[in-house]
Scaffold this active site. Structure first.
Site, mmCIF file in Angstrom:
data_model
loop_
_atom_site.group_PDB
_atom_site.id
_atom_site.type_symbol
_atom_site.label_atom_id
_atom_site.label_comp_id
_atom_site.label_asym_id
_atom_site.label_seq_id
_atom_site.Cartn_x
_atom_site.Cartn_y
_atom_site.Cartn_z
ATOM 1 N N ASP A 1 0.307 -7.546 1.506
ATOM 2 C CA ASP A 1 0.689 -6.146 1.679
ATOM 3 C C ASP A 1 2.206 -5.968 1.757
ATOM 4 O OD1 ASP A 1 0.479 -3.436 1.804
ATOM 5 O OD2 ASP A 1 -0.563 -3.350 3.718
ATOM 6 N N SER B 1 4.492 3.030 7.750
ATOM 7 C CA SER B 1 4.256 1.853 6.921
ATOM 8 C C SER B 1 5.493 1.482 6.122
ATOM 9 C CB SER B 1 3.100 2.107 5.942
ATOM 10 O OG SER B 1 1.871 2.149 6.587
ATOM 11 N N HIS C 1 0.815 -1.215 0.000
ATOM 12 C CA HIS C 1 0.000 0.000 0.000
ATOM 13 C C HIS C 1 0.851 1.269 0.000
ATOM 14 C CE1 HIS C 1 0.237 -0.005 4.555
ATOM 15 N NE2 HIS C 1 0.269 1.287 4.341
#
Length: 356
Positions: free
Chosen positions: A125, A208, A94
């Protein structure tokens, strides 16, 4: 999708107890007891313990932070970890989004360096990008294993939260083995990821793809998700973050670097697409089969489009998310009983799970 926005966990409120972790080194129990009596030995020992821990923090940060990079994908920012000396960097799928080229800022680069996508695997992911030119002194991180992660371990989260590069936060491993579903870009369910590491270290937008590191200087996970508190209108729930375990990162990244794609995901699948259906009271009532892959596990067991799955093994299924989470606990090749409704009649089928 803004890659710098940490994904929120779309689940119910999670109650936690925040703990203040005291570190007790071997042989220090007596000095601590003496400290309550004001003993001079304890007064000297306690600052020494604190200084030792601080020195250990600083050593880990000095060793690992140069392996953590900032990734710019279009107008979005995220983090990444140098995987090897050839310029491969692992991050979240992402974070890269739909971009194919990136600007990467390393600990030693004054200007962002160009990089290109190797492969993105949204199902877990994870993604790998590669620097177009490997700079001198690029330092790969050391990745640990799942057997090295224990509840209560002190950990450091490193990345670029809110665009603040080379930031470090501290916490503990709060739990292991969590199965968490991400929200999808369309408001539905995104990736469902098993065996995640839960941590109290602050995980903010931009973290992230960064590094969750133990005090041995090993990356034990890739920070990916922050929990959302429904009572705060979807706002972040402090002290609840999730990281993809390093063992899974090594498995996926190794395949991507070796073959250019993921060839063995280890993720169980039925070979169907589904949508959530509701009952007369608008309550979730199951996962309705929309399409069935020809020759796939579900087709071989006799399931058809229009069937509504209500149970996988012993786990009740009311939504597509619950089906995905139940599958995340299984392995390819495992035989399970699928309970489903067809034309108002309950049926069961034994299904040998395939691979996603």
């Amino acid at each position: 999708m803004d890659a710098s926005r940490i994904r929120a966990v779309r689940r119910g409120a999670v109650a936690v107890v925040l703990l203040c972790a005291a570190v007790l080194l071997p042989g220090c129990s007596n000095p601590v007891s003496s400290a309550r009596k004001g003993g001079p030995t304890a007064q000297a020992a306690l600052p020494m313990v604190a200084n030792d821990l601080q020195d250990q923090y600083q050593k880990v940060i000095k060793d690992v932070l140069p392996s953590v990079v900032q990734i710019q994908a279009g107008q979005s920012l995220g983090s990444g970890v140098v995987y090897d000396g050839r310029g491969h960097i692992v991050t979240n799928a992402h974070v890269v989004g739909s971009a194919k080229t990136f600007r990467v800022t390393t600990a030693r680069s004054e200007e962002p360096l160009p990089a290109s996508l190797v492969y993105s695997y949204p199902e877990q992911d994870l993604a790998v990008i590669k620097l177009d030119k490997v700079p001198e002194g690029l330092r790969p991180a050391v990745f640990g294993g799942s057997d090295e992660v224990e509840v209560g371990q002190i950990v450091l989260a490193m990345g670029s939260p809110l665009g603040l590069s080379s930031s470090v936060t501290q916490g503990i491993v709060s739990a292991t083995g969590r199965t968490v579903s991400e929200p999808g870009d369309d408001g539905g369910t995104g990736a469902t990821i098993p065996n995640m590491v839960q941590t109290s270290a602050a995980i903010n937008p931009g973290n992230s793809g960064g590094a969750l590191v133990n005090l041995d200087g090993q990356v034990i996970g890739i920070p990916t998700l922050g929990a959302a508190d429904p009572g705060m209108q979807g706002g972040a729930a402090p002290g609840i973050g999730f990281a993809i375990p390093a063992s899974m990162v090594r498995t996926v990244a190794g395949q991507i670097i070796g073959t250019g794609k993921v060839t063995d995901s280890g993720r169980a699948a039925l070979g169907i697409t589904v949508r959530t259906v509701v009952d007369a009271g608008y309550r979730p009532a199951g996962a309705a089969v929309v399409t069935v892959k020809a020759g796939g596990p579900a087709a071989s067991a006799g399931l058809k489009a229009g069937d509504v799955i209500t149970r996988l093994g012993d786990t009740a299924v009311g939504t597509t998310t619950e089906l995905a989470e139940a599958l995340a606990e299984k392995k390819p090749g495992e035989r399970v009983t699928v309970t489903y409704q067809r034309s108002g009649t309950r049926h069961t089928a034994r299904v040998t799970l395939g691979e996603q």
